[in-house]
Design an enzyme around this catalytic site. Sequence first.
Site, mmCIF file in Angstrom:
data_model
loop_
_atom_site.group_PDB
_atom_site.id
_atom_site.type_symbol
_atom_site.label_atom_id
_atom_site.label_comp_id
_atom_site.label_asym_id
_atom_site.label_seq_id
_atom_site.Cartn_x
_atom_site.Cartn_y
_atom_site.Cartn_z
ATOM 1 N N ASP A 22 0.823 -1.206 0.000
ATOM 2 C CA ASP A 22 0.000 0.000 0.000
ATOM 3 C C ASP A 22 0.862 1.264 0.000
ATOM 4 O O ASP A 22 1.980 1.266 0.523
ATOM 5 C CB ASP A 22 -0.925 -0.023 1.237
ATOM 6 C CG ASP A 22 -2.118 0.907 1.090
ATOM 7 O OD1 ASP A 22 -2.345 1.414 -0.030
ATOM 8 O OD2 ASP A 22 -2.805 1.138 2.094
ATOM 9 N N GLY A 23 0.326 2.318 -0.590
ATOM 10 C CA GLY A 23 0.983 3.630 -0.525
ATOM 11 C C GLY A 23 1.603 4.103 -1.831
ATOM 12 O O GLY A 23 2.313 5.111 -1.840
ATOM 13 N N ARG A 26 0.256 7.728 -2.648
ATOM 14 C CA ARG A 26 0.828 8.784 -1.801
ATOM 15 C C ARG A 26 2.309 8.995 -2.091
ATOM 16 O O ARG A 26 2.822 10.100 -2.034
ATOM 17 C CB ARG A 26 0.604 8.443 -0.318
ATOM 18 C CG ARG A 26 -0.795 8.800 0.163
ATOM 19 C CD ARG A 26 -1.132 8.107 1.456
ATOM 20 N NE ARG A 26 -1.434 6.703 1.232
ATOM 21 C CZ ARG A 26 -1.493 5.788 2.193
ATOM 22 N NH1 ARG A 26 -1.246 6.133 3.434
ATOM 23 N NH2 ARG A 26 -1.793 4.538 1.898
ATOM 24 N N HIS A 39 2.627 3.328 -9.004
ATOM 25 C CA HIS A 39 2.408 1.901 -9.275
ATOM 26 C C HIS A 39 3.609 1.314 -10.020
ATOM 27 O O HIS A 39 4.050 0.208 -9.723
ATOM 28 C CB HIS A 39 1.129 1.690 -10.085
ATOM 29 C CG HIS A 39 -0.113 2.130 -9.353
ATOM 30 N ND1 HIS A 39 -0.337 1.806 -8.034
ATOM 31 C CD2 HIS A 39 -1.194 2.862 -9.739
ATOM 32 C CE1 HIS A 39 -1.501 2.320 -7.649
ATOM 33 N NE2 HIS A 39 -2.034 2.975 -8.672
ATOM 34 N N SER A 67 -7.605 -5.426 -5.211
ATOM 35 C CA SER A 67 -8.755 -5.943 -4.462
ATOM 36 C C SER A 67 -10.018 -5.764 -5.294
ATOM 37 O O SER A 67 -10.064 -4.942 -6.217
ATOM 38 C CB SER A 67 -8.903 -5.192 -3.137
ATOM 39 O OG SER A 67 -9.400 -3.888 -3.366
ATOM 40 N N GLU A 69 -12.521 -4.320 -4.316
ATOM 41 C CA GLU A 69 -12.943 -2.927 -4.078
ATOM 42 C C GLU A 69 -12.201 -1.944 -4.974
ATOM 43 O O GLU A 69 -12.686 -0.834 -5.220
ATOM 44 C CB GLU A 69 -12.700 -2.552 -2.607
ATOM 45 C CG GLU A 69 -13.639 -3.223 -1.614
ATOM 46 C CD GLU A 69 -13.283 -4.684 -1.321
ATOM 47 O OE1 GLU A 69 -12.157 -5.107 -1.655
ATOM 48 O OE2 GLU A 69 -14.146 -5.393 -0.767
ATOM 49 N N ASN A 70 -11.015 -2.343 -5.463
ATOM 50 C CA ASN A 70 -10.221 -1.416 -6.284
ATOM 51 C C ASN A 70 -10.870 -1.085 -7.636
ATOM 52 O O ASN A 70 -10.485 -0.110 -8.282
ATOM 53 C CB ASN A 70 -8.796 -1.939 -6.512
ATOM 54 C CG ASN A 70 -7.914 -1.855 -5.282
ATOM 55 O OD1 ASN A 70 -7.079 -2.724 -5.034
ATOM 56 N ND2 ASN A 70 -8.077 -0.803 -4.500
ATOM 57 N N LEU A 197 -7.119 -4.628 7.359
ATOM 58 C CA LEU A 197 -6.922 -5.795 6.493
ATOM 59 C C LEU A 197 -7.475 -5.599 5.084
ATOM 60 O O LEU A 197 -7.090 -6.322 4.165
ATOM 61 C CB LEU A 197 -7.575 -7.028 7.109
ATOM 62 C CG LEU A 197 -6.740 -7.756 8.158
ATOM 63 C CD1 LEU A 197 -7.503 -8.981 8.657
ATOM 64 C CD2 LEU A 197 -5.400 -8.185 7.595
HETATM 65 C C1 IPE Z 1 -5.576 -2.722 -0.346
HETATM 66 O O1 IPE Z 1 -5.141 -1.410 -0.539
HETATM 67 C C2 IPE Z 1 -5.553 -3.467 -1.629
HETATM 68 C C3 IPE Z 1 -4.243 -3.663 -2.237
HETATM 69 C C4 IPE Z 1 -3.095 -3.373 -1.700
HETATM 70 C C5 IPE Z 1 -4.280 -4.231 -3.531
HETATM 71 P P1 IPE Z 1 -6.178 -0.224 -0.719
HETATM 72 O O2 IPE Z 1 -5.368 1.031 -0.759
HETATM 73 O O3 IPE Z 1 -7.070 -0.481 -1.851
HETATM 74 O O4 IPE Z 1 -7.010 -0.340 0.620
HETATM 75 P P2 IPE Z 1 -7.877 0.752 1.401
HETATM 76 O O5 IPE Z 1 -8.767 1.398 0.405
HETATM 77 O O6 IPE Z 1 -6.921 1.740 1.990
HETATM 78 O O7 IPE Z 1 -8.586 -0.031 2.440
HETATM 79 C C1 IPE Z 2 -1.422 0.257 -3.422
HETATM 80 O O1 IPE Z 2 -1.217 1.623 -3.432
HETATM 81 C C2 IPE Z 2 -1.668 -0.307 -4.799
HETATM 82 C C3 IPE Z 2 -3.042 -0.752 -5.040
HETATM 83 C C4 IPE Z 2 -4.024 -0.740 -4.193
HETATM 84 C C5 IPE Z 2 -3.327 -1.239 -6.376
HETATM 85 P P1 IPE Z 2 -2.421 2.638 -3.474
HETATM 86 O O2 IPE Z 2 -2.748 2.912 -4.895
HETATM 87 O O3 IPE Z 2 -3.530 2.170 -2.620
HETATM 88 O O4 IPE Z 2 -1.749 3.931 -2.828
HETATM 89 P P2 IPE Z 2 -2.408 4.940 -1.796
HETATM 90 O O5 IPE Z 2 -2.917 4.128 -0.655
HETATM 91 O O6 IPE Z 2 -3.485 5.652 -2.529
HETATM 92 O O7 IPE Z 2 -1.278 5.833 -1.400
HETATM 93 MG MG MG Z 3 -4.010 2.400 -0.672
#
Ligand code: IPE
Ligand code: IPE
Ligand code: MG
Length: 248
Positions: A22-23, A26, A39, A67, A69-70, A197
């Site tokens: 994650d992140g 940001r 990414h 996910s 949800e993504n 989670l």
């Molecule tokens: C969780 O990260 C899913 C993946 C890392 C693929 P998200 O950034 O989508 O999760 P939330 O929205 O903060 O819960």
């Molecule tokens: C994780 O990074 C990658 C995926 C969920 C695909 P994010 O895209 O969630 O990055 P933040 O959380 O917005 O910084």
């Molecule tokens: Mg994220």
Amino acid sequence: MESLKSKINLERLPKHVAIIMDGNGRWAKKHGKPRVFGHRNGVKSVREVTECAAELGIDYLTLYAFSTENWSRPQKEVEALMLLLVQTLHNEISTLNKNNIKLQAIGDLEKLPGKTRKALLSGIELTKDNTRMTLVLALNYSAKWEILEATKKVAENVKNGSLGLEDINEDVFSNALSTKNIPDPELLIRTSGETRLSNFLLWQLAYAEFYFTAEFWPDFKKESFYQAILDYQNRERRFGKTSEQLVT
Ligand code: IPE
Ligand code: IPE
Ligand code: MG
């Protein structure tokens, strides 16, 4: 870096490490770039951590890549992610083979775009005989979806008479999940400072150790991984017992 690595007890490695990467967004923002730049840089961490895990002797590495949800993200970002997946799969399969790493995937793969699904299935096929480590990608993954699918499978077997209601136990249920034949992760890592989670491996993480770090995923490299393993090795896994019971 070598010194951190040398502190790791290779006899007490987790067999399975799962990571919520994650992140990326940001991280990109911090660098004044569009999210997809994050990414793309996240892929570098995937490569480095995968190699690092295999070198240490970890058997399974599961990475949460997308996910269910993504799908709610802006369409442009979803498309960029799916394209990046195809490109990465095409670029990395030869390295996975060179490193003797097997690719697997969990999640609702049927609903992935055709090109992504094709690249994924071909990667799985081309690496199926590798034996050093298994890299599991969680794609269009949702733990609640997975648990419901498993429940339907088990219920179907009860309905058709091949399984008795009283025979449903943890093993039967585990075997109905997409992680069938994969041991539960002993260690879960989540980057970027979030401590949730996000619908990941709810059943399988029932007794995992959780490790959270503020680092954004594109900054998470070998040294960060060693740190997480060391932290894990300093914990006492009691499984309900007392500390005294563990030494005797
Ligand atoms: C969780 O990260 C899913 C993946 C890392 C693929 P998200 O950034 O989508 O999760 P939330 O929205 O903060 O819960
Ligand atoms: C994780 O990074 C990658 C995926 C969920 C695909 P994010 O895209 O969630 O990055 P933040 O959380 O917005 O910084
Ligand atoms: Mg994220």
